[in-house]
Design a protein around this motif. Structure first.
Motif, PDB file in Angstrom:
ATOM      1  N   LYS A   1      -6.108  -0.312   6.942  1.00  0.00           N
ATOM      2  CA  LYS A   1      -5.799  -0.685   5.554  1.00  0.00           C
ATOM      3  C   LYS A   1      -4.960  -1.954   5.506  1.00  0.00           C
ATOM      4  O   LYS A   1      -5.214  -2.845   4.693  1.00  0.00           O
TER       5      LYS A   1
ATOM      6  N   GLU B   1      -6.971  -9.905   2.519  1.00  0.00           N
ATOM      7  CA  GLU B   1      -7.272 -10.131   1.096  1.00  0.00           C
ATOM      8  C   GLU B   1      -6.131 -10.877   0.391  1.00  0.00           C
ATOM      9  O   GLU B   1      -6.355 -11.786  -0.404  1.00  0.00           O
TER      10      GLU B   1
ATOM     11  N   LYS C   1      -5.962  -5.379   3.716  1.00  0.00           N
ATOM     12  CA  LYS C   1      -5.209  -5.791   2.529  1.00  0.00           C
ATOM     13  C   LYS C   1      -4.451  -7.112   2.742  1.00  0.00           C
ATOM     14  O   LYS C   1      -4.339  -7.923   1.827  1.00  0.00           O
TER      15      LYS C   1
ATOM     16  N   ILE D   1       0.876  -1.188   0.000  1.00  0.00           N
ATOM     17  CA  ILE D   1       0.000   0.000   0.000  1.00  0.00           C
ATOM     18  C   ILE D   1       0.910   1.234   0.000  1.00  0.00           C
ATOM     19  O   ILE D   1       2.060   1.156   0.404  1.00  0.00           O
TER      20      ILE D   1
END
Ligand SMILES: [Zn+2]
Length: 316
Positions: A44, A51, A48, A30
């Motif tokens: 975040k 995921e 992430k 990121i």
């Protein structure tokens, strides 16, 4: 089984899925920004990485844990970034947050420490258990591994090997507030300054040709190119640089007597010739040389993935 290594940088936070033998199998990242709220960064990352694991088809039970290498002062016991200038984080319990929210054991340390441990487990220091690493970049980073374990000091504040003074009469101010640290003599920034000063004083030096007579083009490689041309000024700059760095290296040899001292960062790209010059210097000036165990000077091997591998090595 795998680990996740997270490499925190000033412009991005990268992570990778790392195998038990230190291979990076997949990566993602990121963006990071200095003005971004730290809790938002944590949200975040949790999302992430979750995921990422799904995309990789890896289950939680296959993950040994997460390792994080972050710039700044890190309290590894509390899993907290106490302070980092690069990202304006303060008392940010990043490792604790990831551990609680992802349900995976998470460890964190300073990025220089992580890189050192990575080199000891999977890189140039694989054969050794007692290793010092110096990273010669914008500053001089340091890492200490003794008996296979990182030495971080109280609340992670130790191993600042770049901030040992090597010239107490120096008028060169360091970012740490003191004068004459190893960092102001042996970093890439320092070598560039030394090169420019020598060029200003020696208008006939071939170093001017190396940079097309534009002194703003001087970088950490310039002086080595001049050295190859047998330029007197370049040779003098290199010899002085080896002297400065050599003093630092010998100090750490005398304190820790490691089996190996590894060099990384931009200047370490000079490879063998840097190693040979330093080895010569150290052999001539070594305490008890011939009697004490010699220290091997080596170049780091992990390259651009060293941050991810180093971070993962905290749990591997
Ligand atoms: Zn300093």
């Amino acid at each position: 089984m795998y680990a996740i290594g997270i490499d925190v940088g000033g412009t991005s936070i990268k992570w990778g899925l790392v195998s038990k033998d230190g291979k990076v199998l997949a990566t993602d990242f990121i963006q990071s920004r200095k003005d971004e709220d730290q809790n938002l960064v944590a949200d975040k990352l949790v999302y992430k990485i979750d995921e990422f694991l799904k995309q990789q088809g890896v289950e939680r039970k296959e993950i040994i844990g997460i390792g994080i290498g972050s710039p700044g002062t890190i309290d590894s016991k509390e899993g907290e970034v106490i302070y980092t200038n690069n990202l304006d984080w303060q008392h940010f319990p990043l490792a604790k947050i990831l551990e609680n929210r992802l349900g995976l054991t998470t460890k964190i340390t300073n990025d220089a420490n992580a890189a050192t441990l990575g080199e000891v487990k999977f890189g140039a220091g694989k054969k050794y258990k007692n290793v010092i690493m110096l990273t010669l970049g914008t500053g001089v980073g340091g890492g200490i591994v003794i008996d296979g374990k990182l030495i971080e000091g109280n609340k992670g504040g130790g191993a600042e090997l770049g901030h040992a003074v090597i010239n107490f009469e120096s008028d060169i101010l360091c970012t740490c507030g003191r004068y004459g640290c190893l960092e102001v003599y042996a970093s890439a920034t320092a070598l560039i300054r030394q090169t420019k000063q020598a060029m200003e004083a020696n208008r006939d030096s071939k170093l001017w040709d190396v940079v097309d007579h534009d002194i703003t083009k001087v970088n950490g490689k310039t002086v080595w190119d001049g050295y190859d041309l047998n330029d007197k000024t370049a040779i003098e700059v290199v010899n002085n640089y080896i002297h400065y760095l050599g003093i630092g290296i010998l100090n750490y040899c005398n304190i820790f007597r490691p089996e190996a001292l590894i060099l990384s960062g931009g200047i370490a790209k000079q490879g063998d010739r840097l190693v040979n010059l330093l080895t010569d210097y150290c052999e001539k000036n070594h305490y008890g040389y011939g009697g004490s165990a010699p220290v091997k000077i080596l170049i780091a091997e992990l390259g651009y993935e060293s941050g991810i591998i180093g971070a993962a090595s905290l749990v591997l």
